[in-house]
Design an enzyme around this catalytic site. Structure first.
Site, PDB file in Angstrom:
ATOM      1  N   GLU A   1      -9.525   6.601   3.115  1.00  0.00           N
ATOM      2  CA  GLU A   1     -10.407   5.593   3.690  1.00  0.00           C
ATOM      3  C   GLU A   1      -9.540   4.379   4.027  1.00  0.00           C
ATOM      4  O   GLU A   1      -8.464   4.208   3.448  1.00  0.00           O
ATOM      5  CB  GLU A   1     -11.462   5.177   2.664  1.00  0.00           C
ATOM      6  CG  GLU A   1     -11.010   4.113   1.634  1.00  0.00           C
ATOM      7  CD  GLU A   1      -9.892   4.565   0.693  1.00  0.00           C
ATOM      8  OE1 GLU A   1      -9.707   5.791   0.549  1.00  0.00           O
ATOM      9  OE2 GLU A   1      -9.199   3.700   0.122  1.00  0.00           O
TER      10      GLU A   1
ATOM     11  N   SER B   1       1.799  -9.761  -1.241  1.00  0.00           N
ATOM     12  CA  SER B   1       1.410  -8.352  -1.077  1.00  0.00           C
ATOM     13  C   SER B   1       1.605  -7.801   0.335  1.00  0.00           C
ATOM     14  O   SER B   1       1.803  -6.609   0.517  1.00  0.00           O
ATOM     15  CB  SER B   1      -0.039  -8.150  -1.522  1.00  0.00           C
ATOM     16  OG  SER B   1      -0.908  -9.014  -0.811  1.00  0.00           O
TER      17      SER B   1
ATOM     18  N   LYS C   1       0.810  -1.226   0.000  1.00  0.00           N
ATOM     19  CA  LYS C   1       0.000   0.000   0.000  1.00  0.00           C
ATOM     20  C   LYS C   1       0.845   1.279   0.000  1.00  0.00           C
ATOM     21  O   LYS C   1       0.473   2.290  -0.572  1.00  0.00           O
ATOM     22  CB  LYS C   1      -0.930   0.015   1.222  1.00  0.00           C
ATOM     23  CG  LYS C   1      -1.995  -1.066   1.226  1.00  0.00           C
ATOM     24  CD  LYS C   1      -3.190  -0.627   0.443  1.00  0.00           C
ATOM     25  CE  LYS C   1      -4.398  -1.552   0.485  1.00  0.00           C
ATOM     26  NZ  LYS C   1      -4.295  -2.885   1.011  1.00  0.00           N
TER      27      LYS C   1
HETATM   28  C1  LIG Z   1      -5.228  -3.948   0.824  1.00  0.00           C
HETATM   29  C2  LIG Z   1      -4.514  -5.206   0.594  1.00  0.00           C
HETATM   30  C3  LIG Z   1      -4.836  -6.051  -0.494  1.00  0.00           C
HETATM   31  C4  LIG Z   1      -5.989  -5.810  -1.414  1.00  0.00           C
HETATM   32  O1  LIG Z   1      -5.945  -4.627  -2.138  1.00  0.00           O
HETATM   33  P1  LIG Z   1      -5.538  -4.571  -3.667  1.00  0.00           P
HETATM   34  O2  LIG Z   1      -5.799  -3.163  -4.041  1.00  0.00           O
HETATM   35  O3  LIG Z   1      -6.389  -5.533  -4.409  1.00  0.00           O
HETATM   36  O4  LIG Z   1      -4.106  -4.913  -3.759  1.00  0.00           O
HETATM   37  C5  LIG Z   1      -4.069  -7.190  -0.695  1.00  0.00           C
HETATM   38  N1  LIG Z   1      -3.059  -7.501   0.124  1.00  0.00           N
HETATM   39  C6  LIG Z   1      -2.724  -6.739   1.190  1.00  0.00           C
HETATM   40  C7  LIG Z   1      -1.599  -7.153   2.059  1.00  0.00           C
HETATM   41  C8  LIG Z   1      -3.437  -5.557   1.451  1.00  0.00           C
HETATM   42  O5  LIG Z   1      -3.097  -4.813   2.511  1.00  0.00           O
END
Ligand SMILES: *Cc1c(COP(=O)(O)O)cnc(C)c1O
Length: 403
Positions: free
Chosen positions: A117, A384, A95
């Site tokens: 948000e 992610s 993020k």
């Molecule tokens: C917010 C988040 C997501 C989902 O959001 P995307 O915009 O689809 O990437 C996925 N993995 C993590 C670790 C997140 O914090």
């Protein structure tokens, strides 16, 4: 699939094919157009790019490693599984790539206040973090239910100097928090930039967020070529709004040998109110400024959603994903809560990495689909985020199952 080169940038009105656009009230048109113009100018500005690169390196910790997961590879039985380590970014997820880019943009636009948000709290924490670093005042809107579920992240945001405002409308989760942030923005647009957290919403957000997250795919391209001397066969990423997935996929879109698969939240199963798999249960509609696949009933009322992972729990998917799905360029699948929690454990035990529950969806798909991978396949998963934020959620989930 057509062999024609895929155009990945939206048209001047913000459309990716038939999807995207600017479906907002009149009062939001001027700020969005101002933002689009500023971004158009700055994304080509050499000093802006230099500044962004320097902060990504020294503050976020980029480039993040591409790690060969040996035990996972052996268990799955393909040539190699690599993990792109976005969990090692400062604050623990991808993020911040976007929050940082937008905060720099806000500074160049002369805005001293940022708002955002947040659902699970990761985007709120990333935004509060960069706001502190740049000395900007920061307000985060968060649904009251999410504030209870993610108390740790609320504490982190407040410790970083942000004001966290509880949102009590509707389901008291992410969708309502976005509406509240939009209301704030309309009122305070002269001083304020709204840092939207995924590749969602009205133009120019889906394109801008994608660009800021594309650093993931650009690094992966260089790193995998260095590691195996060629492009990967498969890319896997989880899809909430779609920012980590599109960030990974975008630099490979016109490399037709690279298969790409986005994994949505199957929740409790594909039935009304039980999941967040927009391509499995949704149809084309409009939600919060953009035309895309949306979970809605026959009258266009937005359906309730469910996922064990708050970051995937949203009724719409980023508009560029809808186009890539129509074109057949990206495949979309879903896994359920149980499979995701099980993958959370498995990655911990096999690799010593506890993934975020969002990320665990992509890992679950890899494991579940082991039979379909070929011996020669080189697979990259976008890791992610890290799972520390989710340990209580997983513990509660297991306790509920045990009783
Ligand atoms: C917010 C988040 C997501 C989902 O959001 P995307 O915009 O689809 O990437 C996925 N993995 C993590 C670790 C997140 O914090």
């Amino acid at each position: 699939m057509s062999r024609r080169r895929i155009v990945t940038d939206p048209d001047p009105n913000g459309y990716f094919g038939p999807y995207g656009g600017m479906y907002v009230p009149e009062t939001l048109m001027a700020p969005l157009l101002e933002l689009a113009a500023a971004y158009d100018r700055l994304r080509k500005d050499a000093s802006f790019k230099r500044e962004l690169r320097a902060y990504l390196r020294d503050y976020v910790g980029r480039p993040t490693p591409l790690y060969l997961a040996e035990r996972l590879t052996r268990e799955v039985g393909c040539a190699a599984v690599y993990l792109k380590r976005e969990d090692l970014c400062h604050t623990g997820a991808h993020k911040i790539n976007n929050s940082l880019g937008q905060a720099l943009l806000a500074r160049r636009m002369g805005k001293k206040r940022v708002i955002a948000e947040t659902g699970a709290g990761q985007h709120g924490v990333a935004t509060a973090t960069v706001a502190a670093m740049f000395g900007m005042s920061c307000v985060i809107y968060m649904g009251e239910v999410d504030m209870e579920r993610q108390a740790l992240n609320v504490f982190r945001m407040r410790s970083l100097g942000a004001e966290v405002v509880p949102v009590t409308a509707g389901q008291k989760t992410l969708k309502e928090a976005i509406s509240e942030a939009m209301r704030d923005w309309v009122t305070n647009v002269r001083t304020t930039h709204y840092i939207l957290g995924s590749a969602l919403g009205a133009h120019p957000y889906p394109r801008m967020v994608r660009d800021f997250q594309s650093v993931i795919g650009q690094e992966t391209r260089r790193q995998i070529q260095k590691a195996v001397g060629r492009l990967p066969d498969v890319l896997l990423a989880c899809v909430g709004g779609g920012s980590n997935a599109i960030g990974m996929f975008h630099p490979f879109i016109n490399d037709r040998t690279v298969r790409m698969i986005g994994v949505e939240a199957g929740g409790l199963g594909i039935r009304k109110g039980g999941h967040a798999a927009r391509f499995a249960g949704g149809k084309v509609g409009i939600l919060q400024g953009t035309k895309t696949f949306v979970l809605q009933d026959r009258n266009g009322q937005i359906e309730l959603t469910h996922s064990v992972s708050a970051g995937l729990d949203y009724a719409a998917i980023g508009p560029e994903h809808s186009l890539l799905r129509d074109l057949g360029r990206v495949e979309y699948a879903h896994v359920n809560d149980r499979e995701a929690v099980s993958a959370f454990d498995t990655l911990g035990r096999w690799e010593g990495l506890l993934p975020a529950l969002e990320t665990a969806h992509a890992v679950a798909y890899l494991i579940k689909q082991a039979k379909q991978w070929r011996k020669k396949d080189v697979i990259v998963i976008n890791l992610s985020g890290r799972g520390d934020k989710d340990v209580q959620q997983v513990a509660a989930w297991k306790k509920a199952r045990a009783s």
